[in-house]
Design a protein around this motif. Structure first.
Motif, PDB file in Angstrom:
ATOM      1  N   THR A 172       0.494  -1.218   0.025  1.00 26.60           N
ATOM      2  CA  THR A 172       0.072   0.178  -0.037  1.00 26.60           C
ATOM      3  C   THR A 172       0.756   1.679   0.121  1.00 26.60           C
ATOM      4  OG1 THR A 172      -0.458   0.080   2.444  1.00 26.60           O
ATOM      5  CG2 THR A 172      -1.659  -1.405   1.330  1.00 26.60           C
TER       6      THR A 172
ATOM      7  N   LEU B 213      -7.342   1.426  -8.092  1.00 28.55           N
ATOM      8  CA  LEU B 213      -8.099   0.760  -7.425  1.00 28.55           C
ATOM      9  C   LEU B 213      -9.553   0.487  -7.869  1.00 28.55           C
ATOM     10  CD1 LEU B 213      -6.733   0.637  -3.245  1.00 28.55           C
ATOM     11  CD2 LEU B 213      -5.956  -0.955  -5.058  1.00 28.55           C
TER      12      LEU B 213
ATOM     13  N   MET C  54     -16.778   2.898   2.132  1.00 28.67           N
ATOM     14  CA  MET C  54     -15.441   2.704   2.776  1.00 28.67           C
ATOM     15  C   MET C  54     -15.760   4.318   3.123  1.00 28.67           C
ATOM     16  SD  MET C  54     -12.233   2.217   2.628  1.00 28.67           S
ATOM     17  CE  MET C  54     -12.164   0.809   2.422  1.00 28.67           C
TER      18      MET C  54
ATOM     19  N   PRO D 181     -11.911  -1.697  -6.333  1.00 27.22           N
ATOM     20  CA  PRO D 181     -13.102  -2.761  -5.747  1.00 27.22           C
ATOM     21  C   PRO D 181     -14.156  -3.647  -5.928  1.00 27.22           C
ATOM     22  CG  PRO D 181     -12.068  -1.044  -4.319  1.00 27.22           C
ATOM     23  CD  PRO D 181     -12.570  -0.434  -5.458  1.00 27.22           C
TER      24      PRO D 181
ATOM     25  N   HIS E  94     -17.160  -7.078  -1.167  1.00 32.12           N
ATOM     26  CA  HIS E  94     -16.347  -5.937  -1.251  1.00 32.12           C
ATOM     27  C   HIS E  94     -16.594  -4.306  -0.830  1.00 32.12           C
ATOM     28  CE1 HIS E  94     -19.468  -5.883  -4.641  1.00 32.12           C
ATOM     29  NE2 HIS E  94     -19.094  -4.841  -4.651  1.00 32.12           N
ATOM     30  N   TRP E  95     -15.490  -3.657  -1.168  1.00 36.44           N
ATOM     31  CA  TRP E  95     -16.007  -2.189  -0.660  1.00 36.44           C
ATOM     32  C   TRP E  95     -16.414  -1.434  -1.996  1.00 36.44           C
ATOM     33  CZ3 TRP E  95     -15.694  -0.897   4.288  1.00 36.44           C
ATOM     34  CH2 TRP E  95     -14.631  -1.498   4.795  1.00 36.44           C
TER      35      TRP E  95
ATOM     36  N   THR F  79     -17.982   2.576  -2.083  1.00 33.75           N
ATOM     37  CA  THR F  79     -17.899   3.881  -2.036  1.00 33.75           C
ATOM     38  C   THR F  79     -18.515   4.304  -1.239  1.00 33.75           C
ATOM     39  OG1 THR F  79     -18.460   4.621  -3.693  1.00 33.75           O
ATOM     40  CG2 THR F  79     -16.645   4.869  -4.715  1.00 33.75           C
TER      41      THR F  79
ATOM     42  N   THR G   9      -9.031  -1.535   1.908  1.00 33.32           N
ATOM     43  CA  THR G   9      -9.082  -1.968   0.554  1.00 33.32           C
ATOM     44  C   THR G   9      -8.588  -3.288   0.016  1.00 33.32           C
ATOM     45  OG1 THR G   9      -9.804   0.573   0.336  1.00 33.32           O
ATOM     46  CG2 THR G   9      -9.371  -0.860  -1.501  1.00 33.32           C
TER      47      THR G   9
ATOM     48  N   ILE H  32     -12.537   8.770  -1.154  1.00 33.11           N
ATOM     49  CA  ILE H  32     -12.809   7.737  -1.208  1.00 33.11           C
ATOM     50  C   ILE H  32     -12.074   7.381  -2.827  1.00 33.11           C
ATOM     51  CG2 ILE H  32     -13.516   5.270  -1.633  1.00 33.11           C
ATOM     52  CD1 ILE H  32     -13.197   7.024   1.853  1.00 33.11           C
TER      53      ILE H  32
ATOM     54  N   TRP I 240      -9.132   6.270  -4.286  1.00 33.60           N
ATOM     55  CA  TRP I 240      -8.949   4.888  -4.863  1.00 33.60           C
ATOM     56  C   TRP I 240      -8.164   4.799  -6.887  1.00 33.60           C
ATOM     57  CZ3 TRP I 240     -14.081   1.934  -3.947  1.00 33.60           C
ATOM     58  CH2 TRP I 240     -14.219   1.400  -2.194  1.00 33.60           C
TER      59      TRP I 240
END
Length: 362
Positions: free
Chosen positions: A28, A138, A118, A140, A112-113, A115, A102, A129, A133
């Motif tokens: 990360t 990312l 999160m 997700p 799963h995440w 927006t 994430t 967010i 991402w």
């Protein structure tokens, strides 16, 4: 032999060393910060500027800059300096928290995440967010599928076929052979609404089936031309007819190397006996679940994309006419597909993928 002036040893505290290792290894961490951490760790091991630059694939000026910044400000010197304009409201620690959640955790109420989830979990808004991402690539909400071959001869078959692609034999033709079976003649239940300014082509979601056909195809590795033959059934008898077509199409003075999958019609006793009577045919089988090694699959994808997927056919005859037309047009100006990956690169890539899978299980 080491090059460059050897600088005084850079001494790290235990806390600094642990923090730098964490930045360098954690997925990360921003790539720029990870590189800076690796530079300082290399210096701490006694490497010269030239050695560090070569190892990190950076210019000497860059590695000297971050060494000096670290000496002056220690760990804080490796962080990005404040930029002009309105100060950023989201701290690096908060961004790191979002990235860690994430990648390493799942929400309690979903698989799963999103927006919204999160944002709720971190106290940020959805826009923040999305920006985080997007900055780190990312997604997700997306998921892709994969399948690994369990063929015990996977490595041998990969080396055999890739070697054939990268270094074809002389006085021989390499043909990638396969069948595209169960091609459906589909007709929409309502007329198409054509493309217009600001409006995409539209079609009804439902359709009527009018039968199926099977395309037997052999892609010439060197020229890109395709030998094609259509049959209503998909048995060893039809495959034998196609083999005879290939035999008649290729000059008798040339050997024929066939790249094929492990489908049952390719290995029946009748087919094996036919190959035994035609010694100029040499067979190369792809690994199980390894159809991506057969280049004719790429041509099938082209056929589907340009002719079948958006086509509307009211009969099997009409569908076959469209396929023959596409085949003839392709062979007027064929372009071969060029294979670039070596066998070692493919095997190493699969090995890394397997390692990631094993790591994700534990």
């Amino acid at each position: 032999m080491a090059r460059g002036r050897r600088l005084p040893e850079l001494t790290l505290t235990v806390e600094e060393n642990n923090r730098l290792v964490e930045w360098a290894r954690r997925r990360t961490t921003a790539q720029a910060l990870a590189l800076r951490a690796r530079i300082i760790l290399a210096y701490a091991q006694g490497a010269s500027t030239e050695e560090v630059a070569q190892r990190m694939r950076a210019i000497p000026h860059t590695v000297r800059k971050w060494r000096q910044r670290f000496i002056e400000q220690r760990l804080d010197g490796l962080l990005d300096a404040p930029r002009p304009g309105q100060p950023r409201k989201i701290s690096d620690a908060k961004v790191e928290e979002v990235l860690a959640m994430t990648l390493e955790r799942k929400p309690r109420e979903a698989t799963h995440w999103s927006t919204r989830l999160m944002a709720k979990a971190t106290g940020l808004n959805q826009t923040a967010i999305v920006r985080i991402w997007n900055a780190f690539g990312l997604q997700p909400h997306r998921a892709e599928t994969f399948k690994l071959s369990t063929d015990p001869l996977f490595i041998d078959k990969v080396r055999d076929i890739v070697g054939l692609y990268l270094s074809p034999p002389t006085r021989a033709v390499v043909l990638c052979v396969d069948e595209k079976s169960q091609i459906q003649a589909l007709d929409r239940t309502q007329p198409l609404l054509p493309l217009s300014f600001g409006v995409a082509e539209r079609r009804s979601h439902d359709y009527v089936r009018h039968g199926t056909t099977t395309l037997f195809a052999a892609l010439d590795l060197a020229t890109g031309k395709v030998i094609g033959e259509l049959h209503r059934r998909h048995r060893s008898d039809e495959f034998m007819k196609f083999l005879r077509t290939i035999d008649e199409s290729v000059p008798a003075k040339l050997d024929i190397h066939l790249v094929m999958d492990n489908y049952g019609t390719h290995k029946t006793p009748t087919v094996k006996a036919w190959f035994a009577r035609h010694p100029r045919f040499h067979l190369h089988f792809t690994p199980t679940s390894g159809s991506w090694l057969n280049l004719v699959e790429r041509w099938f994808a082209l056929l589907s994309q340009r002719q079948i997927k958006r086509g509307s056919h009211r009969s099997t005859v009409q569908l076959e006419k469209a396929i023959r037309s596409f085949l003839a047009t392709h062979n007027e100006d064929p372009k071969p597909f060029v294979w670039h990956k070596t066998a070692d690169e493919i095997i190493e890539s699969v090995g890394r993928f397997c390692t990631r899978i094993n790591d994700s299980v534990h």
